[in-house]
Design a protein around this motif. Sequence first.
Motif, mmCIF file in Angstrom:
data_model
loop_
_atom_site.group_PDB
_atom_site.id
_atom_site.type_symbol
_atom_site.label_atom_id
_atom_site.label_comp_id
_atom_site.label_asym_id
_atom_site.label_seq_id
_atom_site.Cartn_x
_atom_site.Cartn_y
_atom_site.Cartn_z
ATOM 1 N N PHE A 64 17.878 2.207 -15.718
ATOM 2 C CA PHE A 64 17.697 3.107 -14.923
ATOM 3 C C PHE A 64 16.041 3.092 -14.409
ATOM 4 C CE2 PHE A 64 21.396 5.621 -16.823
ATOM 5 C CZ PHE A 64 22.133 5.060 -15.812
ATOM 6 N N LEU A 65 15.264 2.789 -15.248
ATOM 7 C CA LEU A 65 13.868 2.647 -14.876
ATOM 8 C C LEU A 65 13.795 1.513 -14.153
ATOM 9 C CD1 LEU A 65 10.932 3.451 -15.298
ATOM 10 C CD2 LEU A 65 10.696 2.169 -17.453
ATOM 11 N N SER A 66 14.495 0.211 -14.363
ATOM 12 C CA SER A 66 14.150 -0.818 -13.266
ATOM 13 C C SER A 66 14.547 -0.454 -12.147
ATOM 14 C CB SER A 66 14.903 -1.861 -14.016
ATOM 15 O OG SER A 66 16.503 -1.562 -13.985
ATOM 16 N N MET A 67 15.805 0.208 -11.767
ATOM 17 C CA MET A 67 16.030 0.922 -10.604
ATOM 18 C C MET A 67 15.144 1.697 -9.933
ATOM 19 S SD MET A 67 20.093 2.060 -11.184
ATOM 20 C CE MET A 67 21.355 1.165 -12.329
ATOM 21 N N LEU A 68 14.452 2.652 -10.901
ATOM 22 C CA LEU A 68 13.264 3.583 -10.011
ATOM 23 C C LEU A 68 12.254 2.589 -9.521
ATOM 24 C CD1 LEU A 68 12.509 6.566 -9.981
ATOM 25 C CD2 LEU A 68 11.125 6.311 -11.896
ATOM 26 N N SER A 69 11.875 1.458 -10.435
ATOM 27 C CA SER A 69 10.730 0.829 -10.109
ATOM 28 C C SER A 69 11.215 -0.111 -8.713
ATOM 29 C CB SER A 69 10.463 -0.360 -11.106
ATOM 30 O OG SER A 69 9.910 0.486 -12.185
ATOM 31 N N ALA A 70 12.380 -0.371 -8.681
ATOM 32 C CA ALA A 70 12.972 -1.343 -7.232
ATOM 33 C C ALA A 70 12.886 -0.208 -6.200
ATOM 34 C CB ALA A 70 14.424 -1.795 -7.729
ATOM 35 N N ALA A 71 13.211 1.013 -6.316
ATOM 36 C CA ALA A 71 13.118 2.152 -5.276
ATOM 37 C C ALA A 71 11.863 2.299 -4.766
ATOM 38 C CB ALA A 71 13.971 3.178 -5.546
ATOM 39 N N ASP A 72 10.602 2.183 -5.870
ATOM 40 C CA ASP A 72 9.432 2.514 -5.632
ATOM 41 C C ASP A 72 8.899 1.180 -4.830
ATOM 42 O OD1 ASP A 72 9.005 5.113 -6.398
ATOM 43 O OD2 ASP A 72 8.622 4.423 -8.702
ATOM 44 N N LEU A 73 9.398 0.128 -5.148
ATOM 45 C CA LEU A 73 8.761 -1.059 -4.351
ATOM 46 C C LEU A 73 9.218 -1.048 -2.909
ATOM 47 C CD1 LEU A 73 9.272 -3.908 -7.094
ATOM 48 C CD2 LEU A 73 7.273 -3.142 -6.071
ATOM 49 N N GLY A 74 10.625 -0.780 -2.925
ATOM 50 C CA GLY A 74 11.091 -0.670 -1.360
ATOM 51 C C GLY A 74 10.307 0.349 -0.501
ATOM 52 N N LEU A 75 10.217 1.552 -1.321
ATOM 53 C CA LEU A 75 9.433 2.782 -0.523
ATOM 54 C C LEU A 75 7.830 2.055 -0.277
ATOM 55 C CD1 LEU A 75 9.936 5.977 -2.262
ATOM 56 C CD2 LEU A 75 10.479 5.485 0.006
ATOM 57 N N THR A 76 7.357 1.331 -0.928
ATOM 58 C CA THR A 76 5.680 0.932 -0.575
ATOM 59 C C THR A 76 5.838 -0.219 0.306
ATOM 60 O OG1 THR A 76 5.458 1.037 -3.046
ATOM 61 C CG2 THR A 76 3.725 -0.355 -1.721
ATOM 62 N N VAL A 77 6.871 -1.060 0.224
ATOM 63 C CA VAL A 77 6.723 -2.239 1.153
ATOM 64 C C VAL A 77 7.285 -1.680 2.511
ATOM 65 C CG1 VAL A 77 7.942 -4.173 1.871
ATOM 66 C CG2 VAL A 77 7.160 -4.102 -0.540
ATOM 67 N N SER A 78 8.130 -0.599 2.766
ATOM 68 C CA SER A 78 8.715 -0.326 4.046
ATOM 69 C C SER A 78 7.742 0.472 4.857
ATOM 70 C CB SER A 78 9.753 1.022 3.890
ATOM 71 O OG SER A 78 9.545 2.017 2.976
ATOM 72 N N THR A 79 6.434 0.977 4.240
ATOM 73 C CA THR A 79 5.410 1.867 5.134
ATOM 74 C C THR A 79 4.281 1.074 5.092
ATOM 75 O OG1 THR A 79 4.754 3.040 3.018
ATOM 76 C CG2 THR A 79 6.426 4.008 4.534
ATOM 77 N N MET A 80 4.112 -0.101 4.150
ATOM 78 C CA MET A 80 2.854 -0.812 4.049
ATOM 79 C C MET A 80 2.404 -1.325 5.269
ATOM 80 S SD MET A 80 1.710 -3.113 0.885
ATOM 81 C CE MET A 80 3.063 -4.640 1.311
ATOM 82 N N SER A 81 3.255 -1.983 5.827
ATOM 83 C CA SER A 81 2.826 -3.137 6.922
ATOM 84 C C SER A 81 2.282 -2.077 8.162
ATOM 85 C CB SER A 81 3.986 -3.646 7.507
ATOM 86 O OG SER A 81 5.150 -3.006 7.762
ATOM 87 N N THR A 82 2.697 -1.006 8.416
ATOM 88 C CA THR A 82 2.674 0.017 9.569
ATOM 89 C C THR A 82 1.316 0.613 9.187
ATOM 90 O OG1 THR A 82 4.165 1.527 8.856
ATOM 91 C CG2 THR A 82 4.807 0.347 10.700
ATOM 92 N N THR A 83 1.379 1.139 8.158
ATOM 93 C CA THR A 83 -0.114 1.776 7.666
ATOM 94 C C THR A 83 -1.505 1.055 7.829
ATOM 95 O OG1 THR A 83 1.255 3.272 6.131
ATOM 96 C CG2 THR A 83 -1.094 3.187 6.032
ATOM 97 N N LEU A 84 -1.279 -0.423 6.991
ATOM 98 C CA LEU A 84 -2.354 -1.137 7.258
ATOM 99 C C LEU A 84 -2.650 -1.681 8.468
ATOM 100 C CD1 LEU A 84 -1.757 -3.135 3.651
ATOM 101 C CD2 LEU A 84 -3.530 -1.009 4.351
#
Length: 318
Positions: A64-84
């Motif tokens: 479950f922790l690995s699922m949480l980390s995968a979701a966090d990675l998805g959240l980070t990547v989904s907004t990083m491009s537009t923000t930067l």
Amino acid sequence: MQILSNLTSKFPTFLLAGIPGLESAHVWISIPFCCLYTTALSGNSMILFVIITQKSLHEPMYYFLSMLSAADLGLTVSTMSTTLSILWFDAIEINLDTCIIQMFFLHGFTFIESGVLVAMAFDRYVAICDPLRYTTLLTNSRIIQMGLLMTIRTVVLVVPPLLLLKPLYFCRTNVLSHSYCYHPDVIKLACSDTWANSICGLIDLILTTGIDTPCIILSYILIIHSVLSIASPEERHKVFNTCISHIGAVTVFYIPMMSLSLVHRYGPSAPKIVHSMMANIYLLLPPVLNPIIYSVKTKQIRKAIYSVFSLQNKQMIA
């Protein structure tokens, strides 16, 4: 006439917001943002790597922790491009289709993370309140089924509101409040009727936060009741300490999310910088803090990370 046709359009261009009032300092502001993104990407990648490679962590809690980390990675990547892109190049324009794609991943990974937190609460409940049935209740096949159920729920809830954006007309300057596309923020700019969009958004909220939050609260009521029945204070502390990491993850996820929703619904007169900061905190805080929380409070994760680095150092020396 060309300006008018651009404003009254079913295929508009939206203008993303950086940090209002601090546009001249965007390059300098990008430095802490880069540090936070780097921390989120490296921390969650490390958690995923040690769980996949260390057989001692092949248990339900760590799945479950690995699922949480995968979701966090998805959240980070989904907004990083537009923000930067905004902070580095002042690239503030985004079309509706790109906006919809970003919202699919942003809201999708948010719903998945909420579901994972419920699954982790259930994991802690079974481990503490019914430990003899832990291995029979949380089998590998059941964990896979839970993961599929989270994914199906996400797709079913996210797709309809986004498809309902396509028929909308936008007839004013389409300036968004954040550095990424956020569904409540987009529908506020539409000039046509958004009743169906609002209803879909409300249904999504009820079927995610409205169900997940009470489930987590109920799990902890039962956990606390079970822990208080333990006679030894040392044992109570030891058992409850296994929940601290999950409580931290729930806190850093739900409080910023609820705060941003309240700002959107009840704080239209709030300064734009408040909207911007809350939006960035909402998406950056969980991915940055979750790996730190679990690395600090979970001894098995600390030992696994230490063993990985020790092995790498030995290989480099050899």
